[in-house]
Structure formats: structure tokens, C-alpha cells
Scaffold this active site. Structure first.
Site, PDB file in Angstrom:
ATOM      1  N   GLU A 264       0.869  -1.214  -0.119  1.00 25.52           N
ATOM      2  CA  GLU A 264       0.075  -0.019  -0.054  1.00 25.52           C
ATOM      3  C   GLU A 264       0.885   1.334  -0.004  1.00 25.52           C
ATOM      4  O   GLU A 264       0.673   2.411  -0.650  1.00 25.52           O
ATOM      5  CB  GLU A 264      -0.896   0.101   1.196  1.00 25.52           C
ATOM      6  CG  GLU A 264      -1.878  -0.979   1.231  1.00 25.52           C
ATOM      7  CD  GLU A 264      -2.804  -1.125  -0.076  1.00 25.52           C
ATOM      8  OE1 GLU A 264      -3.304  -0.135  -0.533  1.00 25.52           O
ATOM      9  OE2 GLU A 264      -2.847  -2.253  -0.521  1.00 25.52           O
ATOM     10  N   TRP A 267       1.788   1.997  -3.333  1.00 24.42           N
ATOM     11  CA  TRP A 267       0.699   2.588  -4.142  1.00 24.42           C
ATOM     12  C   TRP A 267       0.803   3.920  -4.047  1.00 24.42           C
ATOM     13  O   TRP A 267       0.509   4.783  -4.872  1.00 24.42           O
ATOM     14  CB  TRP A 267      -0.708   2.163  -3.808  1.00 24.42           C
ATOM     15  CG  TRP A 267      -1.272   0.947  -4.647  1.00 24.42           C
ATOM     16  CD1 TRP A 267      -1.383  -0.232  -3.930  1.00 24.42           C
ATOM     17  CD2 TRP A 267      -1.638   0.770  -5.951  1.00 24.42           C
ATOM     18  NE1 TRP A 267      -1.695  -1.275  -5.048  1.00 24.42           N
ATOM     19  CE2 TRP A 267      -2.035  -0.448  -6.131  1.00 24.42           C
ATOM     20  CE3 TRP A 267      -2.144   1.851  -6.908  1.00 24.42           C
ATOM     21  CZ2 TRP A 267      -2.494  -0.813  -7.388  1.00 24.42           C
ATOM     22  CZ3 TRP A 267      -2.427   1.497  -7.982  1.00 24.42           C
ATOM     23  CH2 TRP A 267      -2.775   0.348  -8.213  1.00 24.42           C
ATOM     24  N   TRP A 295     -20.844  11.720 -19.712  1.00 19.55           N
ATOM     25  CA  TRP A 295     -21.156  11.787 -18.535  1.00 19.55           C
ATOM     26  C   TRP A 295     -22.362  12.502 -18.217  1.00 19.55           C
ATOM     27  O   TRP A 295     -22.683  13.129 -19.384  1.00 19.55           O
ATOM     28  CB  TRP A 295     -20.210  12.643 -17.781  1.00 19.55           C
ATOM     29  CG  TRP A 295     -18.467  12.108 -17.802  1.00 19.55           C
ATOM     30  CD1 TRP A 295     -17.633  12.428 -18.314  1.00 19.55           C
ATOM     31  CD2 TRP A 295     -18.176  10.845 -17.137  1.00 19.55           C
ATOM     32  NE1 TRP A 295     -16.569  11.527 -18.034  1.00 19.55           N
ATOM     33  CE2 TRP A 295     -16.853  10.869 -17.206  1.00 19.55           C
ATOM     34  CE3 TRP A 295     -18.849   9.970 -16.119  1.00 19.55           C
ATOM     35  CZ2 TRP A 295     -16.178   9.688 -16.606  1.00 19.55           C
ATOM     36  CZ3 TRP A 295     -18.316   9.070 -15.540  1.00 19.55           C
ATOM     37  CH2 TRP A 295     -16.959   8.848 -15.882  1.00 19.55           C
ATOM     38  N   ASN A 330     -11.064   2.786   2.888  1.00 19.37           N
ATOM     39  CA  ASN A 330     -10.706   2.483   1.411  1.00 19.37           C
ATOM     40  C   ASN A 330     -11.654   1.621   0.694  1.00 19.37           C
ATOM     41  O   ASN A 330     -11.972   2.078  -0.498  1.00 19.37           O
ATOM     42  CB  ASN A 330      -9.042   1.952   1.351  1.00 19.37           C
ATOM     43  CG  ASN A 330      -8.740   1.885  -0.203  1.00 19.37           C
ATOM     44  OD1 ASN A 330      -8.570   2.738  -0.770  1.00 19.37           O
ATOM     45  ND2 ASN A 330      -8.756   0.391  -0.479  1.00 19.37           N
ATOM     46  N   TRP A 348     -15.993  11.883 -12.673  1.00 19.94           N
ATOM     47  CA  TRP A 348     -15.079  11.441 -11.721  1.00 19.94           C
ATOM     48  C   TRP A 348     -14.609  12.707 -11.348  1.00 19.94           C
ATOM     49  O   TRP A 348     -14.373  12.862  -9.755  1.00 19.94           O
ATOM     50  CB  TRP A 348     -13.916  10.465 -12.013  1.00 19.94           C
ATOM     51  CG  TRP A 348     -13.169  11.000 -13.167  1.00 19.94           C
ATOM     52  CD1 TRP A 348     -13.210  10.745 -14.471  1.00 19.94           C
ATOM     53  CD2 TRP A 348     -11.726  11.847 -12.977  1.00 19.94           C
ATOM     54  NE1 TRP A 348     -12.404  11.236 -15.388  1.00 19.94           N
ATOM     55  CE2 TRP A 348     -11.461  11.908 -14.392  1.00 19.94           C
ATOM     56  CE3 TRP A 348     -11.050  12.164 -11.989  1.00 19.94           C
ATOM     57  CZ2 TRP A 348     -10.120  12.466 -14.448  1.00 19.94           C
ATOM     58  CZ3 TRP A 348     -10.002  12.801 -12.353  1.00 19.94           C
ATOM     59  CH2 TRP A 348      -9.317  12.983 -13.560  1.00 19.94           C
ATOM     60  N   TRP A 371      -9.236   8.241  -8.051  1.00 25.73           N
ATOM     61  CA  TRP A 371     -10.375   8.598  -8.710  1.00 25.73           C
ATOM     62  C   TRP A 371     -10.210   8.026 -10.276  1.00 25.73           C
ATOM     63  O   TRP A 371     -11.178   7.560 -10.754  1.00 25.73           O
ATOM     64  CB  TRP A 371     -10.884  10.102  -8.774  1.00 25.73           C
ATOM     65  CG  TRP A 371     -11.652  10.271  -7.567  1.00 25.73           C
ATOM     66  CD1 TRP A 371     -11.105  10.844  -6.360  1.00 25.73           C
ATOM     67  CD2 TRP A 371     -13.204   9.975  -7.268  1.00 25.73           C
ATOM     68  NE1 TRP A 371     -12.320  10.845  -5.263  1.00 25.73           N
ATOM     69  CE2 TRP A 371     -13.221  10.378  -5.877  1.00 25.73           C
ATOM     70  CE3 TRP A 371     -14.143   9.715  -8.087  1.00 25.73           C
ATOM     71  CZ2 TRP A 371     -14.714  10.326  -5.526  1.00 25.73           C
ATOM     72  CZ3 TRP A 371     -15.313   9.530  -7.608  1.00 25.73           C
ATOM     73  CH2 TRP A 371     -15.581   9.863  -6.369  1.00 25.73           C
TER      74      TRP A 371
HETATM   75  P1  FAD Z   1      -3.522   2.041   5.194  1.00 24.98           P
HETATM   76  O1  FAD Z   1      -4.515   0.679   4.395  1.00 24.98           O
HETATM   77  O2  FAD Z   1      -2.966   1.635   6.386  1.00 24.98           O
HETATM   78  O3  FAD Z   1      -2.285   2.210   4.045  1.00 24.98           O
HETATM   79  C1  FAD Z   1      -1.089   2.432   4.346  1.00 24.98           C
HETATM   80  C2  FAD Z   1      -0.799   3.985   3.689  1.00 24.98           C
HETATM   81  O4  FAD Z   1      -0.647   3.542   2.310  1.00 24.98           O
HETATM   82  C3  FAD Z   1      -1.774   5.030   3.627  1.00 24.98           C
HETATM   83  O5  FAD Z   1      -1.997   5.635   4.796  1.00 24.98           O
HETATM   84  C4  FAD Z   1      -1.544   5.744   2.322  1.00 24.98           C
HETATM   85  O6  FAD Z   1      -0.743   6.916   2.644  1.00 24.98           O
HETATM   86  C5  FAD Z   1      -1.079   4.809   1.364  1.00 24.98           C
HETATM   87  N1  FAD Z   1      -2.037   4.096   0.423  1.00 24.98           N
HETATM   88  C6  FAD Z   1      -3.012   3.106   0.803  1.00 24.98           C
HETATM   89  N2  FAD Z   1      -3.615   2.974  -0.279  1.00 24.98           N
HETATM   90  C7  FAD Z   1      -3.345   3.742  -1.153  1.00 24.98           C
HETATM   91  C8  FAD Z   1      -3.660   3.921  -2.406  1.00 24.98           C
HETATM   92  N3  FAD Z   1      -4.615   3.348  -3.093  1.00 24.98           N
HETATM   93  N4  FAD Z   1      -3.309   5.026  -3.126  1.00 24.98           N
HETATM   94  C9  FAD Z   1      -2.382   5.790  -2.654  1.00 24.98           C
HETATM   95  N5  FAD Z   1      -1.887   5.646  -1.385  1.00 24.98           N
HETATM   96  C10 FAD Z   1      -2.342   4.642  -0.616  1.00 24.98           C
HETATM   97  N6  FAD Z   1      -5.444   8.305  -0.226  1.00 24.98           N
HETATM   98  C11 FAD Z   1      -4.645   9.596   0.271  1.00 24.98           C
HETATM   99  O7  FAD Z   1      -3.526   9.389   1.016  1.00 24.98           O
HETATM  100  N7  FAD Z   1      -5.247  10.660  -0.143  1.00 24.98           N
HETATM  101  C12 FAD Z   1      -6.368  10.754  -0.886  1.00 24.98           C
HETATM  102  O8  FAD Z   1      -6.716  12.079  -1.376  1.00 24.98           O
HETATM  103  C13 FAD Z   1      -6.989   9.885  -1.298  1.00 24.98           C
HETATM  104  N8  FAD Z   1      -8.096   9.592  -2.140  1.00 24.98           N
HETATM  105  C14 FAD Z   1      -8.692   8.562  -2.441  1.00 24.98           C
HETATM  106  C15 FAD Z   1      -9.713   8.478  -3.325  1.00 24.98           C
HETATM  107  C16 FAD Z   1     -10.324   7.398  -3.663  1.00 24.98           C
HETATM  108  C17 FAD Z   1     -11.661   7.511  -4.434  1.00 24.98           C
HETATM  109  C18 FAD Z   1     -10.057   6.151  -3.347  1.00 24.98           C
HETATM  110  C19 FAD Z   1     -10.402   4.765  -3.654  1.00 24.98           C
HETATM  111  C20 FAD Z   1      -8.747   6.379  -2.650  1.00 24.98           C
HETATM  112  C21 FAD Z   1      -7.962   7.287  -2.386  1.00 24.98           C
HETATM  113  N9  FAD Z   1      -6.938   7.166  -1.540  1.00 24.98           N
HETATM  114  C22 FAD Z   1      -6.366   8.606  -0.777  1.00 24.98           C
HETATM  115  C23 FAD Z   1      -6.246   5.933  -1.227  1.00 24.98           C
HETATM  116  C24 FAD Z   1      -6.617   5.253   0.021  1.00 24.98           C
HETATM  117  O9  FAD Z   1      -8.048   5.119   0.282  1.00 24.98           O
HETATM  118  C25 FAD Z   1      -6.132   5.784   1.481  1.00 24.98           C
HETATM  119  O10 FAD Z   1      -4.767   6.045   1.403  1.00 24.98           O
HETATM  120  C26 FAD Z   1      -6.238   4.877   2.710  1.00 24.98           C
HETATM  121  O11 FAD Z   1      -7.675   4.702   2.792  1.00 24.98           O
HETATM  122  C27 FAD Z   1      -5.858   5.665   4.076  1.00 24.98           C
HETATM  123  O12 FAD Z   1      -6.186   4.735   4.861  1.00 24.98           O
HETATM  124  P2  FAD Z   1      -5.106   4.166   5.780  1.00 24.98           P
HETATM  125  O13 FAD Z   1      -3.983   5.030   6.167  1.00 24.98           O
HETATM  126  O14 FAD Z   1      -5.839   3.552   7.161  1.00 24.98           O
HETATM  127  O15 FAD Z   1      -4.578   3.170   4.969  1.00 24.98           O
END
Ligand code: FAD
Length: 469
Positions: A264, A267, A295, A330, A348, A371
Site C-alpha cells: 500500500e 501505491w 457523463w 478505502n 469523476w 479517482w
Molecule cells: P492503510 O491501508 O493503512 O495504508 C497505508 C498507507 O498507504 C496509507 O496511509 C496511504 O498513505 C497509502 N495508501 C494506501 N492505499 C493507497 C492508494 N490506493 N493510493 C495511494 N496511497 C495509498 N489516499 C490519500 O492518501 N489521499 C487521498 O486523497 C486519497 N483519495 C482517494 C480517493 C479514492 C476514490 C480512493 C478509492 C482512494 C483514495 N486514497 C487516498 C487511497 C486510500 O483510500 C487511502 O490512502 C487509505 O484509505 C488511507 O487509510 P489508511 O491510512 O488507513 O491506509
């Protein structure tokens, strides 16, 4: 010999390369933060508290955080002249706005005999380091992640300076920036959930690595549980170093959970990389054919989605979690985003904009890339025709309805069998639960099966245009 440290999304003292480099030789430091006016409303709430914490941490070491509002190049050039600053240190930024600012700043500082030094701080790797064998950018995540693992994340942490000192400067008062909401104060749910600042970030990491990470592989998909790290707002504001998170997680050594967690984090790197290469990531689809996607402009649907009043329980729960806490799980983000762009056929970009304002951690890279991923127009995106069924998603990931009942209390007495699809419940069941559809809880804007058909039909027009084009 005064040096200036320009804090941006690196609001921490430990493992902060810009601060560490500037503090070498115990030089006097001017520690500056300039308000990023683009920050959304929830982000502003976070920023207020993060800056309060940073200012306190700096003051405890004898220094002072200078706050300014305005055009960064002018502000920095003026401080450089006024205090005879010899070097400006900052974190390297990926956002197009900062990159452009840095180019102008670099030129301006050269004219003042002052160097601009930018440091790798907000990501694990410099944007140009991870390339394909041919030296090009990766468009697909898995080989990108593999290349990151092969490159390895640099070890060794930079301690926070023991003492800080520097010249007195005129600073804005944080309270005068009015970052906190008033009339109404909608931040009660944010205050209850978050502790912005470096200490809060470290506590959050410690708590996650002490136990939940063991179960992360499965728990991360269950929105009712605290199965993920919730580090994202801390990471966005740079209150914790990504290298520190990486190495602390590796050292925790809890098998598969850690491995998936590291993925993650990659990502996040991938998103930053995409932003580096696609400056319009927030607004323009990477896959250009989506520019002509049919759209719909339906402001009433958009408003219902924003308020958590779509009539689809898991979507409404997610949107209300976002509104109440400035964060959303997420799995539910994917469901809510998919419902907006596929079932409601709303662009989107409208969803991205709403998240930008309501997510504490709204991030140009992760938000834009995610997105686009959901909409099927991004790099390595979920194909558009793969459409989440929100009822099945709800049943699978919130089987006993704990999450939906937490955020949509008007459904709390509905039996589990109908919780994710109240419109299928017999009248007697609805009446027993105290619900009249269209009164206590909405009739769905678009039912899953109808939305799926409309989305596929819209996608067909795109395919047809591609074939004739
Ligand atoms: P954990 O599951 O604990 O993951 C650890 C870290 O990995 C996160 O804190 C984050 O920094 C990173 N991470 C995890 N998943 C992703 C991902 N898919 N893409 C990029 N980084 C990721 N994340 C953001 O940080 N900012 C946003 O503005 C954002 N907008 C999103 C919009 C949509 C529509 C979706 C589907 C996802 C988005 N995410 C965003 C990605 C992800 O949802 C969040 O990073 C995650 O839910 C944060 O929760 P956590 O810290 O508990 O994640």
C-alpha cells in the site's frame, strides 16, 4: 550564515532531511510555513492543529515557526534579503504548483546569491529513480512495485535537531488564518478521531504495528473494524517520514500483513509518480478516449451523493463517515466512487473535488490517481466495465451491518437480510423497523441493476467512438 527552512508537506522535526541539512553546524535557522491556500476545508482543520503542534515542538527546542500568507517567492526573497539568508532548504515536491514555484524561486534566489536545496522527504524514492529497464516510466503498478523493492529503501534516520535558534521575525497569528470551521463548527467528529501532529503520527504508527498489522491482510477490507493504519492524513502532511514508516513496518515482521501494508505504501509512491508525469492528474483522464465519455450533469444526484442520501446504505454510510470524520475507509471509498461514476454517470472530477474538500488527507497524487483508477481512465485502472454491485459489496464486507448502522442509524432496526437493500424489504418488515422509504430513508436514486445497464451502455458509446474514430 542564517539558513531558511521552508516547511511544506513535511511538518515534522524527526527524519526531516531539509531541516537536518540546514541545521548542520548549528546555524541560525529561520523556520517558515507559508499557507497553502488550495487546502480543502477538512485539510485546513488538520493543518491548523498540525501547525500548532509543530510550532510547539520548535519552541520547546528554542526556535520559532514563522507563519506567512501570500506569494511564496516574494515572501522568501524578502526574508532572504532582510536576514542575509545564505541557503533555503525545502522538501522536494511533486505537485505541479510547487514545482512551478520552485523553478521561479530558484531563479530569484540565484540573483540574491542564495541557494535553493530540495531534499527527498515526502516519498521513498525520487520520482525519476524508478524506471523500466528501457529507462521509461511505469504505467502498471506490479512491475513498478517490484522495481521499488529491488531498488531498496535507504536506511538510517535523521534525528531531530537538539536545539534550534534563529532570528526573531514577524509572523502571522495562526488564529487569524481562520482555518477552523465556525458557525457551524462541523469538526466535532474530526476532533474525536484524530490527533494531528508528529506525536500523534508516531502514536498512530505504534498502535498499528503493535497488533492490527498482524491481521491487516483480511481486516483492511472490513470497514467496521479499525483494521488499517489510518496514517494517511499524517502521511499527507508529512508529520511522519515515509522511510520511517517503511522500516518500522519491516522491523515489526508480522508476515503477510506487513507485506501487504508495504505494498500500500508503494501505491502511494505510484500515485506520486503518476502526478510527476501527468500534471493534470486531478482534472484530465490519463486515457484520453475518456475525454468524450457521455457523463451526465445531474446536480441533484451529486448533492444526494455528497450528503449520503442516495438510498444505497453502504454508499450513504461511507459518505457520512467522510463528512463526520474527514476520512473514509478505502473499501468504501471504492464503492462510493464507483456508484458516482458508474451508476450515476457523474464525472469523476466532481467526486475528486468533493473529496478534496472533505478528506483531511486530500492529496493531488493519491486522490487524482484513485479517482481515475475507479473511473477506469487512469494508469493500471480497474476496467470501466467491471462494475461494483454496492449491495453485494455491502453484504460481503459489512455482513452484520455494523458499519452501516453506525453511520445510517435510521436503518438500525432493519434485519440484516435487507440492510443493504431496504427497497427489497416487504412493507411489513419496513414498518417493523420504523422506516417508510422516501421519508425516514430515501428510495435509491438508481438501483444497482439499472445503474449497471446504463453504465455499460455509456461505455459502449465510448467503444463505438473509438472504432469509428
Ligand atoms: P492503510 O491501508 O493503512 O495504508 C497505508 C498507507 O498507504 C496509507 O496511509 C496511504 O498513505 C497509502 N495508501 C494506501 N492505499 C493507497 C492508494 N490506493 N493510493 C495511494 N496511497 C495509498 N489516499 C490519500 O492518501 N489521499 C487521498 O486523497 C486519497 N483519495 C482517494 C480517493 C479514492 C476514490 C480512493 C478509492 C482512494 C483514495 N486514497 C487516498 C487511497 C486510500 O483510500 C487511502 O490512502 C487509505 O484509505 C488511507 O487509510 P489508511 O491510512 O488507513 O491506509
Amino acid at each position: 550564515m542564517t539558513r531558511l527552512v521552508w516547511f511544506r508537506n513535511d511538518l515534522r522535526l524527526a527524519d526531516n532531511p531539509a531541516l537536518h541539512a540546514a541545521a548542520q553546524g548549528n546555524a541560525p535557522l529561520l523556520l517558515l510555513y507559508i499557507l497553502d491556500e488550495r487546502t480543502g476545508a477538512a485539510g485546513r482543520w488538520w493543518l491548523h492543529h498540525s501547525l500548532t503542534a509543530l510550532a510547539q515542538d520548535i519552541s520547546a527546542k528554542g526556535g520559532m515557526l514563522t507563519l506567512r500568507r501570500g506569494e511564496p517567492v516574494e515572501i522568501i526573497a524578502e526574508l532572504v534579503r532582510e536576514h542575509g539568508v545564505t541557503a533555503v532548504h525545502a522538501a522536494r515536491a511533486y505537485e505541479p504548483f510547487w514545482r512551478k514555484t520552485d523553478r521561479v524561486l530558484d531563479a530569484a534566489l540565484r540573483g540574491l546569491d542564495c541557494g535553493l536545496h530540495r531534499h527527498l522527504s515526502t516519498s521513498l524514492f525520487p520520482p525519476e529513480q524508478i524506471t523500466t529497464k528501457a529507462g521509461g516510466p511505469f504505467g502498471v503498478f506490479t512491475p513498478f512495485a517490484r522495481a521499488c523493492r529491488e531498488a531498496g529503501v535507504r536506511e538510517g534516520f535523521l534525528p531531530a535537531p537538539e536545539k534550534l535558534h534563529g532570528p526573531e521575525t514577524q509572523s502571522d497569528k495562526l488564529a487569524n488564518w481562520s482555518l477552523l470551521p465556525r458557525e457551524p463548527d462541523w469538526a466535532g467528529g474530526l476532533r474525536a478521531q484524530w490527533h494531528p501532529g508528529e506525536a500523534g503520527a508516531m502514536a498512530r504508527l505504534d498502535a498499528f504495528l503493535s497488533e492490527p498489522v498482524r491481521d491487516y491482510a483480511t481486516a483492511r477490507d472490513i470497514p467496521a473494524r479499525h483494521g488499517t493504519s489510518r496514517l494517511s492524513p499524517h502521511a499527507h502532511f508529512g508529520e511522519i517520514s515515509p522511510r520511517l514508516v517503511w522500516h518500522r513496518a519491516l522491523a515489526a515482521g508480522h508476515g503477510q500483513g506487513v507485506e501487504i501494508f508495504l505494498k500500500e505504501l508503494l501505491w502511494r509512491e505510484f500515485s506520486l509518480n503518476l502526478l510527476w508525469r501527468h500534471e493534470e492528474l486531478r482534472t484530465r483522464p490519463i486515457r484520453e478516449e475518456f475525454e468524450t465519455f457521455p457523463w451526465r450533469d445531474n446536480q441533484a444526484y451529486l448533492a444526494a451523493w455528497q450528503k449520503g442520501q442516495t438510498g444505497i446504505p453502504i454508499v450513504d454510510a461511507g459518505m457520512r463517515e467522510l463528512w463526520r470524520t474527514g476520512w473514509m475507509h478505502n473499501r468504501v471509498r471504492m464503492i462510493c466512487a464507483s456508484y458516482l461514476v458508474k451508476h450515476l454517470l457523474i464525472p469523476w472530477q466532481a467526486g475528486e473535488k468533493w473529496f478534496w474538500d472533505t478528506l483531511c488527507e486530500a492529496d493531488e497524487a493519491a486522490n487524482g490517481a484513485s479517482w481515475q483508477w475507479v473511473a477506469g481512465c487512469g494508469a493500471d485502472a480497474a476496467p470501466y466495465f467491471r462494475i461494483f454491485n454496492p449491495v453485494l459489496q455491502g453484504r460481503k464486507f459489512d455482513p452484520d451491518g455494523v458499519y452501516v448502522r453506525r453511520f445510517v442509524p435510521e436503518l438500525k432496526n432493519l434485519p440484516d437480510a435487507y440492510l443493504h437493500c431496504p427497497w427489497e424489504a416487504p412493507q411489513a418488515v419496513l414498518a417493523g423497523a420504523g422506516i417508510r422509504l422516501g421519508h425516514e430513508y430515501p428510495v435509491p436514486l438508481v438501483q444497482p441493476a439499472d445503474g449497471r445497464q446504463a453504465a455499460l451502455a455509456a461505455y459502449e458509446t465510448l467503444k463505438a467512438a473509438r472504432h469509428t474514430g
